[in-house]
Design an enzyme around this catalytic site. Structure first.
Site, PDB file in Angstrom:
ATOM      1  N   ASP A  46      14.997 -13.453  -1.858  1.00 23.81           N
ATOM      2  CA  ASP A  46      14.632 -12.089  -1.476  1.00 23.81           C
ATOM      3  C   ASP A  46      14.486 -11.944   0.028  1.00 23.81           C
ATOM      4  O   ASP A  46      14.244 -12.921   0.740  1.00 23.81           O
ATOM      5  CB  ASP A  46      13.292 -11.700  -2.118  1.00 23.81           C
ATOM      6  CG  ASP A  46      13.452 -11.314  -3.577  1.00 23.81           C
ATOM      7  OD1 ASP A  46      14.580 -10.998  -3.991  1.00 23.81           O
ATOM      8  OD2 ASP A  46      12.433 -11.332  -4.304  1.00 23.81           O
ATOM      9  N   PRO A 103      -5.760   3.305   5.249  1.00 22.10           N
ATOM     10  CA  PRO A 103      -4.709   3.473   6.272  1.00 22.10           C
ATOM     11  C   PRO A 103      -5.111   2.855   7.605  1.00 22.10           C
ATOM     12  O   PRO A 103      -4.276   2.689   8.495  1.00 22.10           O
ATOM     13  CB  PRO A 103      -4.551   4.998   6.390  1.00 22.10           C
ATOM     14  CG  PRO A 103      -5.791   5.586   5.824  1.00 22.10           C
ATOM     15  CD  PRO A 103      -6.327   4.605   4.826  1.00 22.10           C
ATOM     16  N   GLU A 117     -12.034  11.643   1.459  1.00 26.10           N
ATOM     17  CA  GLU A 117     -11.972  11.253   2.872  1.00 26.10           C
ATOM     18  C   GLU A 117     -12.144   9.748   3.040  1.00 26.10           C
ATOM     19  O   GLU A 117     -12.051   9.228   4.149  1.00 26.10           O
ATOM     20  CB  GLU A 117     -13.054  11.986   3.674  1.00 26.10           C
ATOM     21  CG  GLU A 117     -12.774  13.467   3.874  1.00 26.10           C
ATOM     22  CD  GLU A 117     -11.400  13.742   4.466  1.00 26.10           C
ATOM     23  OE1 GLU A 117     -11.031  13.099   5.455  1.00 26.10           O
ATOM     24  OE2 GLU A 117     -10.689  14.598   3.908  1.00 26.10           O
ATOM     25  N   ARG A 124       4.702 -11.366  -8.169  1.00 23.59           N
ATOM     26  CA  ARG A 124       6.050 -11.916  -8.301  1.00 23.59           C
ATOM     27  C   ARG A 124       6.236 -13.225  -7.536  1.00 23.59           C
ATOM     28  O   ARG A 124       7.232 -13.926  -7.709  1.00 23.59           O
ATOM     29  CB  ARG A 124       7.124 -10.878  -7.973  1.00 23.59           C
ATOM     30  CG  ARG A 124       7.096 -10.328  -6.585  1.00 23.59           C
ATOM     31  CD  ARG A 124       7.865  -9.025  -6.509  1.00 23.59           C
ATOM     32  NE  ARG A 124       9.203  -9.111  -7.098  1.00 23.59           N
ATOM     33  CZ  ARG A 124      10.218  -9.746  -6.559  1.00 23.59           C
ATOM     34  NH1 ARG A 124      10.057 -10.371  -5.403  1.00 23.59           N
ATOM     35  NH2 ARG A 124      11.398  -9.770  -7.152  1.00 23.59           N
TER      36      ARG A 124
HETATM   37  N1  SAM Z   1      -9.691   9.915   5.935  1.00 22.09           N
HETATM   38  C1  SAM Z   1      -8.986   8.689   5.783  1.00 22.09           C
HETATM   39  C2  SAM Z   1      -8.305   8.312   7.100  1.00 22.09           C
HETATM   40  O1  SAM Z   1      -7.693   9.191   7.702  1.00 22.09           O
HETATM   41  O2  SAM Z   1      -8.348   7.138   7.479  1.00 22.09           O
HETATM   42  C3  SAM Z   1      -7.905   8.805   4.709  1.00 22.09           C
HETATM   43  C4  SAM Z   1      -8.440   8.942   3.333  1.00 22.09           C
HETATM   44  S1  SAM Z   1      -7.175   8.938   2.133  1.00 22.09           S
HETATM   45  C5  SAM Z   1      -6.874  10.639   1.880  1.00 22.09           C
HETATM   46  C6  SAM Z   1      -7.984   8.463   0.665  1.00 22.09           C
HETATM   47  C7  SAM Z   1      -7.846   7.014   0.284  1.00 22.09           C
HETATM   48  O3  SAM Z   1      -6.488   6.683   0.109  1.00 22.09           O
HETATM   49  C8  SAM Z   1      -8.362   6.014   1.282  1.00 22.09           C
HETATM   50  O4  SAM Z   1      -9.747   5.823   1.158  1.00 22.09           O
HETATM   51  C9  SAM Z   1      -7.577   4.762   0.924  1.00 22.09           C
HETATM   52  O5  SAM Z   1      -8.196   4.037  -0.109  1.00 22.09           O
HETATM   53  C10 SAM Z   1      -6.258   5.323   0.412  1.00 22.09           C
HETATM   54  N2  SAM Z   1      -5.154   5.253   1.384  1.00 22.09           N
HETATM   55  C11 SAM Z   1      -4.602   6.280   2.052  1.00 22.09           C
HETATM   56  N3  SAM Z   1      -3.617   5.884   2.844  1.00 22.09           N
HETATM   57  C12 SAM Z   1      -3.501   4.555   2.687  1.00 22.09           C
HETATM   58  C13 SAM Z   1      -2.652   3.562   3.253  1.00 22.09           C
HETATM   59  N4  SAM Z   1      -1.727   3.856   4.140  1.00 22.09           N
HETATM   60  N5  SAM Z   1      -2.811   2.287   2.842  1.00 22.09           N
HETATM   61  C14 SAM Z   1      -3.756   1.964   1.932  1.00 22.09           C
HETATM   62  N6  SAM Z   1      -4.602   2.860   1.366  1.00 22.09           N
HETATM   63  C15 SAM Z   1      -4.478   4.139   1.735  1.00 22.09           C
END
Ligand code: SAM
Length: 246
Positions: A170, A90, A117, A155
């Site tokens: 698209d 994220p 996490e 795609r």
């Molecule tokens: N503690 C992290 C933070 O707040 O930045 C979030 C961890 S999340 C619960 C667990 C995993 O989900 C991350 O390591 C990532 O690989 C994935 N993930 C969660 N949100 C994401 C997003 N918006 N885009 C891409 N991957 C995401």
């Protein structure tokens, strides 16, 4: 294009990859999917991939050793090609169609899915070339993000979509517009009628109407996109915007 996916839930990825267009792309040799279970690279007999965070606090952290071993295995499987390692996070750069186009020209990528996490930060320092987010929200794991990347890239690869579902019209294509509305049979439904021009058989007029709808939709729905388009509109486009559509 090669997609290496590193995850502790390979079945999530494999299920999606066995569906329709993803399967067709692999059968046509356009894509090569390799889904690796990070647990297989764990050092202990319990296949542990996470541990408690240093400093305390809630949740678990993905351990450096198995993730690092999985990345090194996936990388060396395609040597001397050096595939970029992308961590779904994220906190990364937000994914969009322009990035999908950029990635579709690459020989392959290694997609790293986090859980809990997230990863021990040292894995990111040692191995990760780019962090990609699929939006400003937090998911439970990186698998959905990896699938979003795989789907939107695949795609765009030559030969994956047939003519009927070409990616060119698209939304977010290179002209920067949203797609026009689409209709199919029946012509009358729920007291609503298909726009007359689409029934006319007049190809030039249909093309013009579609362009006009794309312009109007983008203008009203996505002012952020419209800002970039407005200054580069052609004379023809400007005329289309002036025509009354009611
Ligand atoms: N503690 C992290 C933070 O707040 O930045 C979030 C961890 S999340 C619960 C667990 C995993 O989900 C991350 O390591 C990532 O690989 C994935 N993930 C969660 N949100 C994401 C997003 N918006 N885009 C891409 N991957 C995401």
């Amino acid at each position: 294009m090669i997609f290496e996916v590193l995850t502790i839930f390979p079945e999530i990825i494999e299920n999606y990859l066995s569906s329709a267009i993803m399967k067709r792309a692999e059968q046509a040799d356009v894509t090569h999917f390799h889904v690796r279970n990070i647990r297989d690279f764990a050092l202990d007999k319990h296949h542990t991939t996470d541990d408690m965070p240093f400093g305390g606090g809630p949740g678990m952290v993905m351990k450096a050793e198995p993730v690092s071993a999985a990345i090194e295995f996936a990388s060396s499987a395609h040597a001397p090609e050096k595939l970029p390692v992308v961590y779904l996070s994220p906190q990364g750069q937000t994914w969009n169609q322009a990035l999908a186009r950029e990635f579709s020209a690459m020989p392959g990528i290694i997609l790293l899915c986090g859980r809990y996490e997230g990863l021990d930060e040292r894995i990111i320092e040692k191995h990760v070339d780019l962090e990609i987010s699929v939006g400003d929200y937090v998911l439970t794991g990186g698998e959905l993000g990896a699938l979003i990347m795989i789907d939107s890239i695949t795609r765009l690869l030559p030969g994956v979509l047939g003519n009927s579902d070409s990616a060119q019209q698209d939304s977010f294509s290179e002209d920067g517009l949203l797609d026009c509305p689409h209709y199919t049979r029946p012509e009358f439904w729920n007291e609503m009628r298909v726009p007359e021009v689409l029934m006319s058989g007049h190809h030039a007029k249909i093309k013009e109407w579609r362009r006009q709808m794309s312009l109007l939709r983008t203008k009203s729905r996505r002012p952020d996109m419209w800002k970039n388009i407005e200054s580069v509109l052609s004379k023809e486009d400007k005329k289309l915007l002036e025509i009354d559509t009611n």
